[in-house]
Design an enzyme around this catalytic site. Structure first.
Site, PDB file in Angstrom:
ATOM      1  N   ASN A  33      -5.554   3.308  10.737  1.00  0.00           N
ATOM      2  CA  ASN A  33      -4.704   2.225  11.221  1.00  0.00           C
ATOM      3  C   ASN A  33      -4.381   2.297  12.704  1.00  0.00           C
ATOM      4  O   ASN A  33      -3.834   1.351  13.263  1.00  0.00           O
ATOM      5  CB  ASN A  33      -3.396   2.206  10.432  1.00  0.00           C
ATOM      6  CG  ASN A  33      -2.681   3.542  10.460  1.00  0.00           C
ATOM      7  OD1 ASN A  33      -3.199   4.527   9.932  1.00  0.00           O
ATOM      8  ND2 ASN A  33      -1.510   3.596  11.057  1.00  0.00           N
TER       9      ASN A  33
ATOM     10  N   HIS B 145      -0.720  -7.985   3.223  1.00  0.00           N
ATOM     11  CA  HIS B 145      -0.467  -8.481   4.571  1.00  0.00           C
ATOM     12  C   HIS B 145      -1.420  -7.918   5.615  1.00  0.00           C
ATOM     13  O   HIS B 145      -1.355  -8.293   6.781  1.00  0.00           O
ATOM     14  CB  HIS B 145       0.992  -8.246   4.979  1.00  0.00           C
ATOM     15  CG  HIS B 145       1.330  -6.843   5.364  1.00  0.00           C
ATOM     16  ND1 HIS B 145       1.413  -6.425   6.678  1.00  0.00           N
ATOM     17  CD2 HIS B 145       1.634  -5.768   4.609  1.00  0.00           C
ATOM     18  CE1 HIS B 145       1.757  -5.149   6.717  1.00  0.00           C
ATOM     19  NE2 HIS B 145       1.900  -4.726   5.476  1.00  0.00           N
TER      20      HIS B 145
ATOM     21  N   ALA C 184       0.811  -1.212   0.000  1.00  0.00           N
ATOM     22  CA  ALA C 184       0.000   0.000   0.000  1.00  0.00           C
ATOM     23  C   ALA C 184       0.848   1.267   0.000  1.00  0.00           C
ATOM     24  O   ALA C 184       0.433   2.297  -0.525  1.00  0.00           O
ATOM     25  CB  ALA C 184      -0.944  -0.003   1.206  1.00  0.00           C
ATOM     26  N   THR C 185       2.043   1.213   0.595  1.00  0.00           N
ATOM     27  CA  THR C 185       2.901   2.400   0.585  1.00  0.00           C
ATOM     28  C   THR C 185       3.235   2.806  -0.844  1.00  0.00           C
ATOM     29  O   THR C 185       3.103   3.977  -1.222  1.00  0.00           O
ATOM     30  CB  THR C 185       4.201   2.136   1.374  1.00  0.00           C
ATOM     31  OG1 THR C 185       3.886   2.036   2.764  1.00  0.00           O
ATOM     32  CG2 THR C 185       5.193   3.275   1.182  1.00  0.00           C
TER      33      THR C 185
ATOM     34  N   CYS D 280       9.216   6.006  17.636  1.00  0.00           N
ATOM     35  CA  CYS D 280      10.470   6.115  18.366  1.00  0.00           C
ATOM     36  C   CYS D 280      11.527   6.723  17.457  1.00  0.00           C
ATOM     37  O   CYS D 280      11.913   6.110  16.467  1.00  0.00           O
ATOM     38  CB  CYS D 280      10.894   4.730  18.833  1.00  0.00           C
ATOM     39  SG  CYS D 280      12.235   4.756  20.030  1.00  0.00           S
TER      40      CYS D 280
ATOM     41  N   THR E  25       9.468  -6.977 -12.820  1.00  0.00           N
ATOM     42  CA  THR E  25       8.919  -8.326 -12.926  1.00  0.00           C
ATOM     43  C   THR E  25       7.986  -8.612 -11.752  1.00  0.00           C
ATOM     44  O   THR E  25       8.361  -8.457 -10.587  1.00  0.00           O
ATOM     45  CB  THR E  25      10.053  -9.363 -12.929  1.00  0.00           C
ATOM     46  OG1 THR E  25      10.916  -9.094 -14.038  1.00  0.00           O
ATOM     47  CG2 THR E  25       9.500 -10.769 -13.034  1.00  0.00           C
TER      48      THR E  25
ATOM     49  N   SER F 109      -3.106  -3.592   0.610  1.00  0.00           N
ATOM     50  CA  SER F 109      -1.896  -4.281   1.052  1.00  0.00           C
ATOM     51  C   SER F 109      -2.253  -5.711   1.429  1.00  0.00           C
ATOM     52  O   SER F 109      -3.148  -5.934   2.250  1.00  0.00           O
ATOM     53  CB  SER F 109      -1.274  -3.564   2.255  1.00  0.00           C
ATOM     54  OG  SER F 109      -0.003  -4.078   2.549  1.00  0.00           O
TER      55      SER F 109
END
Length: 404
Positions: free
Chosen positions: A155, A205, A72-73, A329, A242, A203
């Site tokens: 998210n 995942h 998705a990025t 962080c 590819t 995305s």
């Protein structure tokens, strides 16, 4: 055998579906480039075509409108930067892009860089519950606006955004609409025509598929984004490289399972979330719903635990329970979530927020055990909020990792 921690971090990534694993193993069993003319290439192309159709069926579009990416990025970058480049090359004289304040960094950072190309980037606010302010958005979308980007599901909070209403605003002014659908597709019913979007990022995942592959839906009647990766002209000239055939096989299989299980998954996720909240209450844990009464995706939950550092809490339970916060962080310093800041949540409260997702592979026993683990850790914690997890556990500790 070491017992695996209970996994409730489905906003970060979902477990791999067995069907997706099996599809990838079968695809990896033989070599093949989908662009090659021989038998092995034709086999790879057939796998690629099947995966494209499976993803298309999940979101209600034609296979030709699905462009595979690395996730998705990349899809977000292709949509925003690709359409801006299309405009710069003469497709449109409009030079304003509007994004919501709670977008993933993949959208916000891509939009920020459009300023270098002399685009005006405007950030649309959200309300206290994290829902896009439609009145303010409507005032920001004008005749100079080229593109609006509002995510489908947040998210960090799980809040479902009113994309249909956003689409109506865009349509009334001839503006293109992109939505980052990574957290929604595969977890709730999504039909691109019902939503009215021109572009939708996905995305694998996030829907029980493999990491490293995703897609951008590009409506057949919408301008085609200019490629941001150059090479052999794959994916209808919009994304060279590819195609990762085995990953696409896993993506497609996960999409097919998600499509067949959407209703059952939603009901199960909602039941597990309710059971978790009830178990927390029964254990005497104090908590607040960050999202108030806003619509939240089934299974999604963002809670603040008063007088408790979310990072500290995540660190305390990390060997038994996988949960995360929205903090980032940076060089040993914990910065506040931009999403919670946009919602007007103050620093002390935002530091106490933890997110959960109850998914297809969780059990009721796990959920009840997780509530008891949280209750024990909350009672142990109750530390001053200015004592960060990075100070307690070190910069590299799991509790201090940003969860995109």
């Amino acid at each position: 055998m070491t017992r695996q921690p209970i996994y409730l971090d489905g906003f970060s990534t979902t477990p791999l579906a067995p069907e997706a694993l099996a599809a990838m193993q079968a695809a990896w069993a033989g070599p093949g480039n989908a662009s090659s003319p021989h038998a092995a290439g034709q086999r790879a192309l057939a796998i690629l075509d099947r995966g494209r159709k499976q993803v298309a069926d999940l979101i209600g579009c034609s296979a030709g409108e699905v462009i595979f990416t690395s996730g998705a990025t990349e899809a977000n970058n292709l949509a925003l930067r690709g359409i801006a480049e299309w405009g710069r090359r003469g497709g449109s004289e409009r030079r304003r892009v509007v994004v919501s304040a709670i977008e993933h960094k993949a959208v916000l950072e891509a939009a920020k860089r459009l300023v270098l190309d002399r685009f005006e980037v405007v950030v649309a606010p959200v309300d206290r519950a994290g829902v896009i302010d439609l009145t303010r958005l409507e005032a920001l979308v004008d005749d100079e606006t080229l593109l609006v980007s509002v995510m489908l599901v947040n998210n960090e909070t799980g809040v479902v955004q009113p994309i249909r209403e956003v689409a109506q605003i865009c349509r009334s002014r001839g503006v293109l609409l992109h939505s980052d659908g990574a957290q929604g597709v595969g977890k709730r019913p999504v039909n691109v025509f019902d939503l009215g979007v021109d572009y939708l990022s996905i995305s694998a995942h996030k829907l029980y598929g493999p990491m490293g592959v995703g897609a951008l839906y590009v409506a057949s009647d919408a301008p085609k984004p200019v490629a941001q990766v150059f090479g052999g002209g794959h994916e209808r000239g919009m994304r060279a490289g590819t195609e990762p055939v085995p990953l696409v096989a896993g993506f497609g299989a996960a999409a097919e399972v998600a499509r067949s299980c959407l209703e059952a998954d939603s009901e199960r996720s909602a039941m597990l979330k309710d059971a978790f909240v009830q178990a927390l209450s029964a254990a005497g844990v104090s908590y607040n719903f960050v999202t108030e009464r806003a619509p939240v995706i089934d299974g999604g939950l963002a809670l603040s635990f008063p007088s408790t550092s979310g990072d500290d809490l995540a660190g305390r339970v990390s060997k038994r329970l996988c949960i995360s916060t929205g903090s980032a962080c940076n060089s040993g310093q914990v910065t506040f979530s931009h999403v919670l800041q946009a919602m007007g949540i103050d620093g002390d409260v935002s530091q106490s927020v933890v997110r959960f997702f109850f998914g297809r592979m969780n059990t009721i026993e796990e959920v009840r055990s997780a509530a008891l683990i949280i209750a024990e850790a909350v009672n142990e914690a109750r530390t001053p909020l200015d004592e960060s997890a990075s100070e307690r556990y070190g910069v590299g500790h799991e509790a201090c990792a940003y969860r995109p």
